[in-house]
Design a protein around this motif. Structure first.
Motif, PDB file in Angstrom:
ATOM      1  N   GLU A 243       0.314  -0.991   0.250  1.00 50.30           N
ATOM      2  CA  GLU A 243      -0.474   0.046  -0.016  1.00 50.30           C
ATOM      3  C   GLU A 243       1.263   1.196  -0.184  1.00 50.30           C
ATOM      4  O   GLU A 243       0.535   2.178  -0.352  1.00 50.30           O
ATOM      5  CB  GLU A 243      -1.303   0.265   0.961  1.00 50.30           C
ATOM      6  N   ARG A 246       1.886   2.086  -3.466  1.00 49.79           N
ATOM      7  CA  ARG A 246       0.802   2.338  -4.576  1.00 49.79           C
ATOM      8  C   ARG A 246       0.928   3.761  -4.368  1.00 49.79           C
ATOM      9  O   ARG A 246       0.520   4.785  -5.556  1.00 49.79           O
ATOM     10  CB  ARG A 246      -0.455   2.029  -4.401  1.00 49.79           C
ATOM     11  N   ARG A 247       0.745   3.928  -2.636  1.00 49.43           N
ATOM     12  CA  ARG A 247       0.492   5.353  -2.790  1.00 49.43           C
ATOM     13  C   ARG A 247       2.172   6.705  -2.950  1.00 49.43           C
ATOM     14  O   ARG A 247       1.161   7.405  -4.039  1.00 49.43           O
ATOM     15  CB  ARG A 247       0.221   5.803  -1.504  1.00 49.43           C
ATOM     16  N   ASP A 250       1.972   6.818  -7.532  1.00 48.96           N
ATOM     17  CA  ASP A 250       0.134   7.025  -7.865  1.00 48.96           C
ATOM     18  C   ASP A 250       0.549   8.117  -8.547  1.00 48.96           C
ATOM     19  O   ASP A 250       0.966   9.574  -7.942  1.00 48.96           O
ATOM     20  CB  ASP A 250      -0.504   7.389  -6.559  1.00 48.96           C
ATOM     21  N   GLY A 251       0.569   8.144  -9.946  1.00 50.31           N
ATOM     22  CA  GLY A 251       0.236   8.823 -11.223  1.00 50.31           C
ATOM     23  C   GLY A 251       1.188   9.310 -11.638  1.00 50.31           C
ATOM     24  O   GLY A 251       1.413  10.304 -11.981  1.00 50.31           O
ATOM     25  N   ASP A 257       1.852   2.119 -13.747  1.00 50.37           N
ATOM     26  CA  ASP A 257       0.766   1.912 -12.878  1.00 50.37           C
ATOM     27  C   ASP A 257       0.465   1.018 -13.307  1.00 50.37           C
ATOM     28  O   ASP A 257       0.107  -0.415 -12.279  1.00 50.37           O
ATOM     29  CB  ASP A 257      -0.950   2.909 -12.924  1.00 50.37           C
ATOM     30  N   LEU A 260       2.555  -1.344 -10.853  1.00 48.44           N
ATOM     31  CA  LEU A 260       1.884  -1.680  -9.017  1.00 48.44           C
ATOM     32  C   LEU A 260       0.790  -1.983  -9.358  1.00 48.44           C
ATOM     33  O   LEU A 260       0.295  -3.195  -7.983  1.00 48.44           O
ATOM     34  CB  LEU A 260       1.122  -0.196  -8.573  1.00 48.44           C
ATOM     35  N   ASP A 261      -0.383  -2.782 -10.448  1.00 47.35           N
ATOM     36  CA  ASP A 261      -1.114  -3.257 -10.527  1.00 47.35           C
ATOM     37  C   ASP A 261      -1.293  -5.060 -10.074  1.00 47.35           C
ATOM     38  O   ASP A 261      -1.455  -5.598 -10.070  1.00 47.35           O
ATOM     39  CB  ASP A 261      -2.357  -3.668 -11.661  1.00 47.35           C
TER      40      ASP A 261
END
Length: 422
Positions: A243, A246-247, A250-251, A257, A260-261
């Motif tokens: 987590e 991902r944070r 992000d973007g 992205d 990260l999936d």
């Protein structure tokens, strides 16, 4: 556990990189060595890429394993950098930069390297896999999780950044760890891009995401570096670690992205803070530390693998020179490695600033600076890199001497000398 006659008995905790290297040289100096490792078997999943610079390659050559290391080299020679919000990527001839930065260098997957060193020692060293230490005294009294209690003449912690030996003998890790302001994540994912010898980088302020692959790797490796004011203490909370990644990213870019999936499906995942271990001494009684356990400059930024290989070699040599007398050998080992350790810490701080830029100017500097350097003619490129590339310059400046062997050794393995000089 085996014993070679009246040879001094040494227990080494950790079968990663420094542990097998230390075991190799100790056996050739006449010691009887047992290596205990928490993992159930040698790790052969690949891990992440690590660098071996000239002094560590010299040690590996003396061990006779350099051809195998070169066969398993990742061989990254191209780099494509995508600065955040830039319209076009920047392409870099990485082979020219690496060749000019270091006189002798190879990049290899960590677990491949560990397996090579293990294979070089498995016939002469007693390996105890699937076990760990639960109690340890400075006098060498040892209790194991599974094996019977025992006593050794010497005990060496070669068990990494979060060393169990260090905790048992010196105290809690928090007393010695220094967070340098960044975190590292690595995971495997399908090599759908067919990467072979290419590094893809997406760079933003305070965060860098990489992807690389090689012909002999079944999967690609995704690398994540990001800045943080405080170290995240979630060593065993993998969902929390994912987590945080991902944070942090992000973007940054749609390609990142998509990587990260894969976090919830990846077969291999590593996450940690980039932390240095700073101790006044690495030895107490009959116990000492080697590699990241005693003097980690920080994973991914300070050449810690090369430092660990050289440290193991020097420790074995000083013990041989002192005839197994740890009261003489341990201080000599620490003196021989002191400048190299200090230099590695400083180089790591500089590398972290470069790899994880803290400003938009730094982002552009990383991308376009690398392209400019690779485009220069050989001589000015070499001169500029020696001024700006602290890690490679440090390692290339280190000379590894040789030590007299106390047992008959194969031709080319006999050694004499004084440790490490710069």
């Amino acid at each position: 556990m085996t014993r070679r006659g009246d040879a001094p008995r040494v227990l080494v905790s950790g079968a990663g990189v420094s542990g097998p290297v230390l075991a190799y040289w100790l056996t050739r100096h006449g010691f009887s060595v047992t290596v205990v490792e928490r993992a159930p078997a040698p790790r052969r999943t690949g891990g992440h890429a690590v660098d071996l610079f000239r002094p560590a390659m010299d040690v590996s050559e003396r061990m006779g394993v350099l051809p195998r290391i070169e066969e398993r080299a990742v061989g990254t020679h191209r780099m494509t950098v995508h600065p955040e919000r830039a319209r076009r990527p920047v392409r870099v001839d990485l082979a020219k930069i690496l060749g000019a930065a270091s006189a002798r260098h190879v990049e290899i997957m960590r677990d491949d390297l560990s397996a090579i060193y293990h294979d070089a020692t498995r016939d002469d060293v007693a390996y105890l896999f699937g076990d760990s230490l639960t109690a340890l005294s400075p006098d060498g009294d040892v209790r194991f999780e599974h094996a019977a209690p025992d006593r050794f003449d010497l005990v060496v912690g070669a068990d990494g950044l979060h060393s169990n030996v260090r905790r048992l003998v010196f105290g809690d890790e928090s007393r010695f760890s220094a967070f340098i302001g960044a975190h590292l994540g690595v995971m495997t994912l399908p090599n759908t891009a067919g990467l072979d010898g290419e590094l893809l980088l997406h760079v933003g302020v305070g965060r860098t995401a990489g992807l690389y692959g090689a012909r002999h790797l079944a999967d690609a490796r995704a690398l994540f570096l990001f800045r943080s004011e405080r170290a995240v203490d979630h060593h065993h909370d993998v969902p929390r670690q994912r987590e945080l990644l991902r944070r942090a990213f992000d973007g940054l870019h749609p390609d990142v992205d998509r990587r990260l999936d894969e976090l919830d499906r990846t077969q291999s995942f590593y996450f940690d803070s980039i932390t240095q271990i700073r101790m006044d001494t690495w030895s107490r009684g009959r116990v000492t530390l080697v590699g990241d356990a005693g003097y980690s400059p920080g994973p991914a930024v300070g050449g810690s693998t090369s430092l660990a290989v050289v440290g193991a070699y020097v420790l074995a040599g000083e013990l041989a020179r002192a005839g197994g007398d740890h009261e003489r050998a341990f201080p000599a080992y620490e003196r021989a490695m002191a400048e190299y350790v200090r230099g590695s810490r400083a180089a790591a701080l500089g590398a972290a600033r470069t790899l994880i830029p803290s400003s938009k100017l730094g982002v552009l500097g990383l991308a376009h600076g690398a392209r400019l350097i690779s485009a220069l003619p050989a001589r000015p490129r070499r001169a500029l890199l020696r001024l700006t590339t602290g890690t490679a310059r440090l390692h290339d400046s280190v000379s590894v001497d040789t030590y007299p062997a106390s047992t008959e050794v194969p031709r080319g393995d006999g050694v004499t000398g004084d440790g490490v000089t710069e």
